[in-house]
Design a protein around this motif. Structure first.
Motif, mmCIF file in Angstrom:
data_model
loop_
_atom_site.group_PDB
_atom_site.id
_atom_site.type_symbol
_atom_site.label_atom_id
_atom_site.label_comp_id
_atom_site.label_asym_id
_atom_site.label_seq_id
_atom_site.Cartn_x
_atom_site.Cartn_y
_atom_site.Cartn_z
ATOM 1 N N ARG A 134 0.838 -1.206 0.000
ATOM 2 C CA ARG A 134 0.000 0.000 0.000
ATOM 3 C C ARG A 134 0.871 1.253 0.000
ATOM 4 O O ARG A 134 0.597 2.211 -0.720
ATOM 5 N N GLU A 138 0.617 4.058 -2.801
ATOM 6 C CA GLU A 138 0.287 5.450 -2.476
ATOM 7 C C GLU A 138 1.376 6.401 -2.962
ATOM 8 O O GLU A 138 1.082 7.494 -3.458
ATOM 9 N N TRP A 149 -7.303 4.908 -1.917
ATOM 10 C CA TRP A 149 -6.510 3.852 -1.309
ATOM 11 C C TRP A 149 -7.105 3.364 0.007
ATOM 12 O O TRP A 149 -7.062 2.173 0.306
ATOM 13 N N ALA A 153 -8.064 -0.487 0.311
ATOM 14 C CA ALA A 153 -7.418 -1.363 1.292
ATOM 15 C C ALA A 153 -8.444 -2.197 2.049
ATOM 16 O O ALA A 153 -8.241 -3.395 2.285
#
Length: 192
Positions: A134, A138, A149, A153
């Protein structure tokens, strides 16, 4: 990579005359980059990106589209064509060809899901934990997609909790080093 390409080409077809190979893992784990390298090693194998079939409303609701527009034609020995989702316009706009080939790569989160595994010749898992993947994603996408995001997630976590791919992977690729490790026996190949 050449050794992996030879290994994949030696597998029996899994979808009509095609060996469908899934590259799965967390968003940001390096699936797209790895699939591009593998496609090159395979002499230009087609790569289907699941981001083209997913939507804002249904990030994991693409199985029917994949089956009808891509897997069924390939299984019948024909070229395939699928609609492409435009993430800016928030609708399907355009089409992409998936030519019949000895190996077709499908890359994206959930590409190794339960419903697809019977059609896969091989499942590759990009080994990078969710938090590191992640953070990479990002950084790649910039702060303007931070809200996306956060929602993504949660959807990804729910998907893998209900339908994990990693335990079924035939091989794993380190998302940082590119090192390839086969999971069915103690054999490994160096990465790129």
């Amino acid at each position: 990579m050449p050794a992996l390409a030879r290994r994949l080409l030696a597998l029996p077809p899994s979808c009509g005359p095609v060996r469908v190979v899934a590259v799965d893992g967390h968003a940001g784990a390096g699936k797209t980059t790895f699939a591009a390298r593998l496609a090159t090693a395979l002499g230009g194998a087609p790569v289907l990106h699941l981001d083209d079939l997913a939507t804002h409303a249904e990030p994991f609701g693409w199985v029917g589209r994949l089956r009808e527009q891509v897997l069924d034609p390939l299984a019948a020995g024909r070229d395939a064509e699928h609609r492409v989702y435009d993430w800016t316009l928030r609708r399907f706009a355009g089409r992409r060809q998936v030519p019949l080939a000895p190996v077709v790569l499908i890359e994206g989160v959930g590409s190794g899901r339960r419903e697809l595994r019977p059609r896969l010749a091989q499942l590759i898992w990009m080994e990078l934990d969710a938090a590191a993947a992640r953070a990479r994603g990002e950084l790649r996408d910039g702060p303007e997609l931070a809200e996306f995001w956060a929602g993504w997630a949660a959807a990804e976590q729910a998907h893998f909790a209900a339908d994990p791919s990693r335990p079924y992977a035939d091989l794993r690729v380190d998302g940082l080093t590119g090192r390839i490790r086969f999971t069915t026996f103690d054999d490994s190949l160096s990465g790129p």
